[in-house]
Design a protein around this motif. Structure first.
Motif, short mmCIF file in Angstrom:
data_model
loop_
_atom_site.label_atom_id
_atom_site.label_comp_id
_atom_site.label_asym_id
_atom_site.label_seq_id
_atom_site.Cartn_x
_atom_site.Cartn_y
_atom_site.Cartn_z
N LEU A 184 0.85 -1.19 0.00
CA LEU A 184 0.00 0.00 0.00
C LEU A 184 0.88 1.23 0.00
O LEU A 184 1.88 1.29 0.73
CB LEU A 184 -0.91 0.03 1.24
CG LEU A 184 -2.00 -1.02 1.31
CD1 LEU A 184 -2.71 -0.94 2.66
CD2 LEU A 184 -3.01 -0.83 0.18
N ARG A 185 0.53 2.22 -0.80
CA ARG A 185 1.23 3.50 -0.84
C ARG A 185 0.30 4.59 -0.35
O ARG A 185 -0.87 4.63 -0.71
CB ARG A 185 1.68 3.82 -2.26
CG ARG A 185 2.68 2.85 -2.78
CD ARG A 185 3.93 3.59 -3.25
NE ARG A 185 5.00 2.63 -3.38
CZ ARG A 185 6.11 2.66 -2.65
NH1 ARG A 185 6.28 3.59 -1.76
NH2 ARG A 185 7.05 1.77 -2.81
N CYS A 186 0.85 5.47 0.46
CA CYS A 186 0.07 6.58 1.00
C CYS A 186 -0.32 7.53 -0.12
O CYS A 186 0.53 7.96 -0.91
CB CYS A 186 0.89 7.30 2.07
SG CYS A 186 0.02 8.71 2.79
N SER A 187 -1.60 7.86 -0.19
CA SER A 187 -2.09 8.77 -1.24
C SER A 187 -1.71 10.21 -0.95
O SER A 187 -1.85 11.07 -1.83
CB SER A 187 -3.61 8.65 -1.37
OG SER A 187 -4.24 9.00 -0.17
N GLY A 236 3.02 9.44 -0.63
CA GLY A 236 3.58 8.53 -1.61
C GLY A 236 4.46 7.42 -1.05
O GLY A 236 4.93 6.57 -1.79
N SER A 279 5.48 4.01 1.18
CA SER A 279 4.88 2.72 1.44
C SER A 279 4.32 2.68 2.87
O SER A 279 4.93 3.23 3.79
CB SER A 279 5.94 1.62 1.28
OG SER A 279 5.38 0.36 1.55
N SER A 302 -9.88 -0.39 -1.14
CA SER A 302 -9.64 0.60 -2.19
C SER A 302 -8.20 1.08 -2.02
O SER A 302 -7.95 2.10 -1.38
CB SER A 302 -10.61 1.78 -2.06
OG SER A 302 -11.93 1.35 -2.16
N PRO A 303 -7.21 0.33 -2.55
CA PRO A 303 -5.80 0.62 -2.30
C PRO A 303 -5.36 2.03 -2.69
O PRO A 303 -4.43 2.57 -2.09
CB PRO A 303 -5.05 -0.43 -3.11
CG PRO A 303 -6.04 -1.50 -3.38
CD PRO A 303 -7.39 -0.85 -3.39
N ASP A 304 -6.01 2.63 -3.67
CA ASP A 304 -5.61 3.98 -4.10
C ASP A 304 -5.91 5.03 -3.04
O ASP A 304 -5.41 6.15 -3.12
CB ASP A 304 -6.30 4.36 -5.41
CG ASP A 304 -5.83 3.52 -6.58
OD1 ASP A 304 -4.73 2.93 -6.49
OD2 ASP A 304 -6.55 3.45 -7.58
N ASP A 305 -6.73 4.69 -2.05
CA ASP A 305 -7.12 5.64 -1.00
C ASP A 305 -6.37 5.43 0.31
O ASP A 305 -6.75 5.99 1.33
CB ASP A 305 -8.63 5.52 -0.73
CG ASP A 305 -9.44 5.74 -1.99
OD1 ASP A 305 -9.10 6.64 -2.76
OD2 ASP A 305 -10.42 5.00 -2.20
N GLY A 336 -12.59 8.13 -1.41
CA GLY A 336 -12.74 6.80 -2.01
C GLY A 336 -14.20 6.39 -2.08
O GLY A 336 -15.10 7.11 -1.67
#
Length: 87
Positions: free
Chosen positions: A10-13, A16, A18, A37-40, A65
């Motif tokens: 997971l990357r912090c939105s 950026g 991890s 919802s990994p993008d969030d 999200g």
């Protein structure tokens, strides 16, 4: 309950980086677990300092999200464990 599918990274939105220890993730609740919802994803540091009220855990509206719950996660050897859920 568990994440299905389990994200491997997971990357912090916000920053950026991890999510290596703990963080927040929007998800949709299902009978068999949570669909993430990994993008969030938001790392723990940004969750407390950049998102929502400073010094407080964020709410679902702060993260955004399309999920209906906000999960607080901890990193484990097997992936991520759901520690708590905000509805």
């Amino acid at each position: 309950m568990h994440l299905d599918p389990m994200p491997t990274d997971l990357r912090c939105s916000v920053c950026g980086r991890s999510v290596d220890d703990a963080g927040y993730l929007s998800a949709t609740e299902r009978d068999a677990g949570y669909r993430p919802s990994p993008d969030d994803a938001v790392c723990g540091a940004c969750g407390f300092n950049e998102v929502g009220m400073t010094g407080c855990a964020p709410d679902l509206d702060d993260v955004g999200g399309d999920g209906d719950v906000l999960l607080y996660l901890e990193r484990t050897d097997a992936g991520f464990d759901v520690v708590s859920v905000k509805r």
